[in-house]
Design a protein around this motif. Structure first.
Motif, short mmCIF file in Angstrom:
data_model
loop_
_atom_site.label_atom_id
_atom_site.label_comp_id
_atom_site.label_asym_id
_atom_site.label_seq_id
_atom_site.Cartn_x
_atom_site.Cartn_y
_atom_site.Cartn_z
N UNK A 36 0.86 -1.19 0.00
CA UNK A 36 0.00 0.00 0.00
C UNK A 36 0.90 1.23 0.00
N UNK A 37 0.57 2.20 -0.89
CA UNK A 37 1.38 3.41 -1.00
C UNK A 37 0.85 4.57 -0.16
N UNK A 38 -0.26 4.32 0.55
CA UNK A 38 -0.81 5.37 1.40
C UNK A 38 -1.61 4.73 2.54
N UNK A 39 -1.92 5.57 3.53
CA UNK A 39 -2.72 5.07 4.63
C UNK A 39 -4.11 4.64 4.19
N UNK A 40 -4.70 5.38 3.22
CA UNK A 40 -6.04 5.04 2.73
C UNK A 40 -6.04 3.66 2.06
N UNK A 41 -5.04 3.40 1.21
CA UNK A 41 -4.94 2.09 0.57
C UNK A 41 -4.74 0.99 1.61
N UNK A 56 4.83 -0.49 8.74
CA UNK A 56 4.39 0.84 8.32
C UNK A 56 5.57 1.82 8.30
N UNK A 57 5.66 2.55 7.19
CA UNK A 57 6.63 3.65 7.13
C UNK A 57 6.06 4.81 7.94
N UNK A 58 6.90 5.46 8.71
CA UNK A 58 6.41 6.54 9.56
C UNK A 58 6.08 7.78 8.75
N UNK A 59 6.99 8.18 7.89
CA UNK A 59 6.86 9.45 7.19
C UNK A 59 6.19 9.26 5.84
N UNK A 63 -1.48 10.84 5.45
CA UNK A 63 -1.66 10.07 6.70
C UNK A 63 -0.35 9.36 7.00
N UNK A 64 0.31 9.76 8.10
CA UNK A 64 1.58 9.12 8.42
C UNK A 64 1.35 7.79 9.13
N UNK A 65 2.44 7.11 9.40
CA UNK A 65 2.35 5.79 10.00
C UNK A 65 1.70 5.79 11.37
N UNK A 66 1.99 6.82 12.18
CA UNK A 66 1.41 6.88 13.52
C UNK A 66 -0.11 7.04 13.46
N UNK A 67 -0.58 7.87 12.55
CA UNK A 67 -2.04 8.07 12.40
C UNK A 67 -2.72 6.80 11.92
N UNK A 68 -2.07 6.11 10.99
CA UNK A 68 -2.63 4.83 10.52
C UNK A 68 -2.70 3.83 11.66
N UNK A 93 15.07 12.11 16.92
CA UNK A 93 13.67 12.57 16.84
C UNK A 93 12.75 11.80 17.78
N UNK A 94 13.28 10.76 18.36
CA UNK A 94 12.51 9.98 19.35
C UNK A 94 11.24 9.36 18.77
N UNK A 95 11.29 9.00 17.46
CA UNK A 95 10.13 8.37 16.82
C UNK A 95 9.81 7.02 17.45
N UNK A 96 10.87 6.35 17.86
CA UNK A 96 10.65 5.01 18.42
C UNK A 96 9.73 5.06 19.63
N UNK A 97 9.96 6.05 20.52
CA UNK A 97 9.12 6.17 21.71
C UNK A 97 7.67 6.42 21.33
N UNK A 98 7.45 7.29 20.34
CA UNK A 98 6.09 7.57 19.90
C UNK A 98 5.47 6.33 19.25
N UNK A 99 6.32 5.59 18.51
CA UNK A 99 5.82 4.37 17.86
C UNK A 99 5.32 3.35 18.87
N UNK A 100 6.09 3.15 19.92
CA UNK A 100 5.66 2.19 20.95
C UNK A 100 4.40 2.68 21.66
N UNK A 101 4.30 4.01 21.83
CA UNK A 101 3.08 4.56 22.42
C UNK A 101 1.87 4.29 21.53
N UNK A 102 2.08 4.22 20.21
CA UNK A 102 1.00 3.96 19.26
C UNK A 102 0.62 2.48 19.19
#
Length: 401
Positions: A36-41, A56-59, A63-68, A93-102
């Motif tokens: 899938x090339x987007x969150x909608x797909x 999921x790719x974050x960026x 719709x980014x990966x966290x929103x999905x 950027x501490x994406x990992x922490x946010x990812x685990x929170x998601x």
């Protein structure tokens, strides 16, 4: 390998080259990789398929990966799918922490370590397969439990039916022995008395009057036994569908008159009487022997339970054919007992020891039904009973034999 047996994986990235590279790493014969090339797909695919893992790719734009991931966790169908985030952004950027929170189970940084990716995906695929197998086994166990419960119920039902059948057999044999013993004992005692008189040379006792009474008594006892045996044979024929009808043209009023005349002595002996209401000539296509048996059974039953009071027989035409009523003024039958008296070996509650195997009304109803008719009763306790035979003038084609 069939598609249904393959494990499904979802990879989401807005760059086609990243999708191709990741699919190349994950591809195996027992897997299906969905891109899938987007969150909608991705959401559309998630609603249509059951995935073992979503990478999921974050960026991503729109719709980014966290929103999905948040949408996935908020939907019943997708909330249990393991999520692995992938990002090219620096660790600062501490994406990992946010990812685990998601709700992610892992966070991978690009460039990816191919061996590490393969190893981690293999773990999640194996866990998914184990969960699927566990679910399959649980479903099989539940189905097996339900089957066992049904089998237990069937066994309990069969056991109850067998117990009832054994009890009915024992009761039946006891009744047969009792009912046959009475006339046999009478015949045996009478024979012994005659033999004793003959041994003493008292032949003068055996005059015409004595012999006439002796023969009459013997015939009565023999007829009683023959009737019991005939009832048992009829039940056997009914059970095995071997009861044959031989319909002929029958004059019903003449048949009723013949039966009433034949039972007049028996009625007189019981202190009762049988009155036949005159009726216009009427003929029908029935088995004469079996219809006579029906009327005899009903009149015999009325004499047995009629308390010595008068019995009335009448007939009338109906839209369906003809109805014959046998009315007594005896003990009557309660509403509770009325359906039961037509079953095998059943007699009304409060039976006063008048005897019988409890087969007469069962056989009678079966014979009437074999002619395409019906037998019913109207009665109240203490007010007598009316048994009504409803017959078509010509039985339906399927019951003619």
């Amino acid at each position: 390998m069939l598609t249904d047996n393959k494990t499904k994986l979802l990879i989401v990235d807005d760059l086609a080259e990243n999708l191709l590279a990741l699919e190349a790493v994950l591809r195996q014969d027992d897997r299906l990789i969905f891109q899938a090339k987007s969150g909608e797909q991705a959401l559309a695919l998630l609603l249509d398929h059951d995935f073992a893992l979503a990478i999921l790719d974050v960026q991503m734009p729109d719709m980014n990966g966290f929103e999905l991931a948040e949408l996935m966790r908020g939907t019943e169908k997708t909330r249990h799918i393991p999520i692995v985030f992938v990002s090219a952004a620096g660790k600062e950027l501490n994406y990992a922490f946010r990812g685990y929170e998601s709700g992610a189970v892992d966070f991978l940084h690009k460039p990816l370590d191919v061996d590490a990716v393969k190893s981690k995906v293999n773990v999640f695929v194996e866990l998914y397969r184990q969960r699927q197998e566990t679910r399959r086994q649980l479903r099989a166990l539940e189905k097996s439990r339900q089957v066992q419960e049904e089998l237990v119920k069937e066994l309990q039902t069969t056991h109850g039916e067998l117990q009832t059948a054994v009890r009915m057999r024992d009761d039946f044999m006891s009744m047969v022995a009792h009912e046959l013993r009475t006339p046999l004992n009478t015949l045996y005692l009478e024979t012994q008395l005659r033999k004793r008189q003959l041994d003493r040379g008292n032949t003068a006792l055996f005059d015409a009057a004595y012999l006439s009474k002796m023969v009459e008594r013997d015939q009565r006892q023999i007829k009683s036994m023959v009737r019991l045996i005939d009832d048992m044979l009829d039940v056997s024929r009914l059970r095995s569908n071997r009861l044959s009808l031989q319909p002929t043209e029958v004059d019903l009023p003449e048949l009723l008159g013949r039966v009433v005349d034949g039972l007049s002595n028996q009625a007189m002996a019981s202190g009762s009487s049988i009155t036949l209401t005159p009726a216009a000539p009427l003929s029908g296509h029935w088995d004469e022997f079996r219809i006579e048996q029906v009327i005899v059974n009903l009149l015999t039953n009325a004499l047995r339970y009629g308390g010595g009071k008068p019995i009335e027989v009448s007939m009338c035409t109906t839209q369906e054919g003809v109805r014959v009523d046998v009315r007594d003024q005896g003990v009557g039958i309660s509403e509770t007992d009325q359906p039961r008296i037509f079953e095998q070996f059943e007699r009304a509650a409060g039976n006063d020891g008048t005897g019988g195997l409890g087969l007469g009304l069962f056989i009678t109803r079966q014979l009437v039904q074999a002619h395409g008719g019906k037998l019913d009763v109207q009665s109240r306790v203490g007010e007598g009973s009316v048994f009504s035979v409803h017959l078509p003038l010509i039985p339906p084609e399927e019951v003619r034999m």
